[in-house]
Design an enzyme around this catalytic site. Structure first.
Site, PDB file in Angstrom:
ATOM      1  CG  HIS A  16      41.026 -86.128  36.539  1.00 54.17           C
ATOM      2  ND1 HIS A  16      39.743 -85.714  36.239  1.00 54.17           N
ATOM      3  CD2 HIS A  16      41.775 -85.001  36.548  1.00 54.17           C
ATOM      4  CE1 HIS A  16      39.717 -84.400  36.083  1.00 54.17           C
ATOM      5  NE2 HIS A  16      40.929 -83.941  36.271  1.00 54.17           N
ATOM      6  CB  CYS A  35      41.353 -81.509  32.527  1.00 52.78           C
ATOM      7  SG  CYS A  35      41.167 -80.750  34.156  1.00 52.78           S
ATOM      8  CG  HIS A  41      45.590 -82.627  36.103  1.00 53.10           C
ATOM      9  ND1 HIS A  41      45.213 -83.079  34.868  1.00 53.10           N
ATOM     10  CD2 HIS A  41      44.477 -82.150  36.689  1.00 53.10           C
ATOM     11  CE1 HIS A  41      43.923 -82.865  34.692  1.00 53.10           C
ATOM     12  NE2 HIS A  41      43.438 -82.309  35.794  1.00 53.10           N
ATOM     13  CG  HIS A  43      41.519 -81.657  40.292  1.00 52.37           C
ATOM     14  ND1 HIS A  43      41.764 -80.351  39.929  1.00 52.37           N
ATOM     15  CD2 HIS A  43      41.327 -82.333  39.133  1.00 52.37           C
ATOM     16  CE1 HIS A  43      41.716 -80.236  38.621  1.00 52.37           C
ATOM     17  NE2 HIS A  43      41.464 -81.427  38.087  1.00 52.37           N
ATOM     18  CG  ASP A  81      42.312 -89.635  50.094  1.00 51.11           C
ATOM     19  OD1 ASP A  81      42.496 -88.593  49.437  1.00 51.11           O
ATOM     20  OD2 ASP A  81      42.874 -89.875  51.174  1.00 51.11           O
ATOM     21  CG  HIS A  82      46.332 -89.909  48.510  1.00 52.36           C
ATOM     22  ND1 HIS A  82      45.479 -89.276  49.390  1.00 52.36           N
ATOM     23  CD2 HIS A  82      47.460 -89.180  48.499  1.00 52.36           C
ATOM     24  CE1 HIS A  82      46.078 -88.210  49.893  1.00 52.36           C
ATOM     25  NE2 HIS A  82      47.278 -88.116  49.374  1.00 52.36           N
ATOM     26  CD  GLU A 125      37.593 -80.853  38.144  1.00 50.61           C
ATOM     27  OE1 GLU A 125      37.313 -79.810  37.489  1.00 50.61           O
ATOM     28  OE2 GLU A 125      37.599 -81.992  37.638  1.00 50.61           O
TER      29      GLU A 125
END
Ligand code: NI
Length: 148
Positions: A16, A35, A41, A43, A81-82, A125
């Site tokens: 994100h 962020c 980047h 998490h 996810d991903h 996070e």
């Protein structure tokens, strides 16, 4: 019948970037810090889903784990996810903060789980950032738009 709460832990990885066009470049950096990095980047999120139910006298179970796991997998993990959270339609008009993420996950699961079962959503996070939401429904238009 006695009611107990059960928490299951799940994992997903997602990318994100925290940025809003409502703020200047300087203000974005001030609010979101690292962020706000233009390259984005990732998490490794840890998700806690807390549900409650009456303890069955024969099984001693309050919640069917397999049903819960399947619902969370299909509703949340398969979706995020991903993935790049900034590309999810639910985040078209809001930032991908942990706060907004727990709100969205609450709404997504609320629509799929039996009434009254969902109790709390927790989301780690980073090492130092943990977010929680326990209703009421945010009723975001995005939930309906993407069909859960
Ligand atoms: Ni971040």
């Amino acid at each position: 019948m006695h009611v107990a709460s059960v928490t299951r832990r799940y994992h997903f990885a997602a990318a994100h970037r925290l940025h809003t066009e409502h703020l200047s470049e300087e203000e974005n950096w001030k609010v979101f810090g690292k962020c706000n990095n233009p390259n984005g980047h990732g998490h490794n999120y840890t998700l806690f889903v807390t549900v409650r139910g009456g303890i069955d006298a024969q099984t001693g179970r309050a919640v069917a784990f397999d049903t819960l796991d399947r619902t969370v997998q299909q509703t949340v993990l398969d979706r995020f996810d991903h993935q790049d959270l900034n590309h999810d339609p639910a985040f078209a008009d809001r930032t991908t903060t942990g706060e907004n993420l727990v709100l969205l996950i609450w709404d997504l699961l609320l629509a799929q789980l039996p009434p009254g079962q969902l109790e709390k959503i927790g989301l780690i996070e980073t090492r130092d950032n943990y977010f929680e939401y326990a209703g009421p429904a945010a009723q975001s238009a995005a939930v309906g738009r993407t069909g859960g």
